[in-house]
Motif scaffolding. Sequence first.
Motif, PDB file in Angstrom:
ATOM      1  N   GLY A   1      -1.443  32.667   7.893  1.00 49.84           N
ATOM      2  CA  GLY A   1      -0.987  31.768   9.279  1.00 49.84           C
ATOM      3  C   GLY A   1      -0.408  30.093   8.504  1.00 49.84           C
ATOM      4  N   PHE A   2       0.963  30.400   8.222  1.00 48.89           N
ATOM      5  CA  PHE A   2       1.406  29.867   7.633  1.00 48.89           C
ATOM      6  C   PHE A   2       3.460  30.576   8.478  1.00 48.89           C
ATOM      7  CE2 PHE A   2      -1.653  28.080   5.222  1.00 48.89           C
ATOM      8  CZ  PHE A   2      -1.032  26.541   5.242  1.00 48.89           C
ATOM      9  N   SER A   3       3.908  29.779   9.076  1.00 48.27           N
ATOM     10  CA  SER A   3       5.308  30.532   9.371  1.00 48.27           C
ATOM     11  C   SER A   3       6.324  29.245   8.547  1.00 48.27           C
ATOM     12  CB  SER A   3       5.731  30.852  10.680  1.00 48.27           C
ATOM     13  OG  SER A   3       6.651  31.839  11.090  1.00 48.27           O
ATOM     14  N   SER A   4       8.228  29.738   9.034  1.00 46.30           N
ATOM     15  CA  SER A   4       8.397  29.038   9.055  1.00 46.30           C
ATOM     16  C   SER A   4       9.831  27.990   9.552  1.00 46.30           C
ATOM     17  CB  SER A   4      10.063  30.175   7.945  1.00 46.30           C
ATOM     18  OG  SER A   4       8.766  29.746   6.061  1.00 46.30           O
ATOM     19  N   THR A   5      10.012  27.137   9.247  1.00 45.24           N
ATOM     20  CA  THR A   5      11.119  26.428  10.145  1.00 45.24           C
ATOM     21  C   THR A   5      12.365  26.815   9.862  1.00 45.24           C
ATOM     22  OG1 THR A   5      11.550  24.786   8.813  1.00 45.24           O
ATOM     23  CG2 THR A   5       9.883  24.791  10.627  1.00 45.24           C
ATOM     24  N   PHE A   6      13.717  27.180  10.920  1.00 46.96           N
ATOM     25  CA  PHE A   6      14.655  26.493  10.327  1.00 46.96           C
ATOM     26  C   PHE A   6      15.075  26.626   9.140  1.00 46.96           C
ATOM     27  CE2 PHE A   6      19.585  26.560  10.691  1.00 46.96           C
ATOM     28  CZ  PHE A   6      20.395  27.754  10.544  1.00 46.96           C
ATOM     29  N   THR A   7      14.817  25.453   8.119  1.00 44.81           N
ATOM     30  CA  THR A   7      15.586  25.022   7.563  1.00 44.81           C
ATOM     31  C   THR A   7      14.249  25.625   6.278  1.00 44.81           C
ATOM     32  OG1 THR A   7      14.040  23.529   6.998  1.00 44.81           O
ATOM     33  CG2 THR A   7      15.900  22.875   8.145  1.00 44.81           C
ATOM     34  N   GLY A   8      13.329  26.494   6.562  1.00 37.86           N
ATOM     35  CA  GLY A   8      12.482  26.634   5.626  1.00 37.86           C
ATOM     36  C   GLY A   8      11.609  25.870   5.280  1.00 37.86           C
ATOM     37  N   GLU A   9      10.668  25.167   5.985  1.00 34.29           N
ATOM     38  CA  GLU A   9       9.256  24.806   5.448  1.00 34.29           C
ATOM     39  C   GLU A   9       8.357  25.519   6.086  1.00 34.29           C
ATOM     40  OE1 GLU A   9       7.718  20.040   7.170  1.00 34.29           O
ATOM     41  OE2 GLU A   9       9.973  20.977   7.373  1.00 34.29           O
TER      42      GLU A   9
END
Length: 190
Positions: free
Chosen positions: A13-21
């Motif tokens: 249920g989690f995903s990453s932003t472009f910065t890896g967050e």
Amino acid sequence: RAPRIYTRTGDSGFSSTFTGERRPKGDRIFEALGATDELSSAIGLAGEFSSEKGHTFVDQLHKVQCMLQDVGSNLATLLSSAREAHRKRTSFSEKPVLELEQWIDSYSEQLPPLRAFILPSGGRSSAALHFSRAVCRRAERCVVPLVQAGEADPNVAKYLNRLSDYLFVLARYAAMKEGKEEKIYIKPEP
């Protein structure tokens, strides 16, 4: 061997932003990204219908889809936590907004003036462009809070605002070029 399309990294249920967050998939960033992706898909469908009718604006729609990829890159790079290198790579200028305004003015000059509210209609190309406009408005509603919170570039919200205007004018133009009637709002009798 071809790389797999699935990564399993989002299964929890989690995903990453472009910065890896890592953020929950329900985060407003992913709502905005999803709405923008849906908008690109709607424009792609409108472009296919319009291409079948030989409309010359199909290349503009393809360019818009490419710009929406840049919109997504900007949204996926949270300004509050991104390093300067990330910000520089995903910045979004006002130039595409101005280009949309030029396109809007060009098509508007060729259209009859509005005298009533128009319902989404006017043939398949026009109706698909109206649908794209409605999806664009939703994407804009998702993006505006991010801009107001300082997480996304204000030009992204401006672009989506202008894009909905462009899609409205283009829908009218497509109906006119195809000789299709635009249905107008008629107040029902009480």
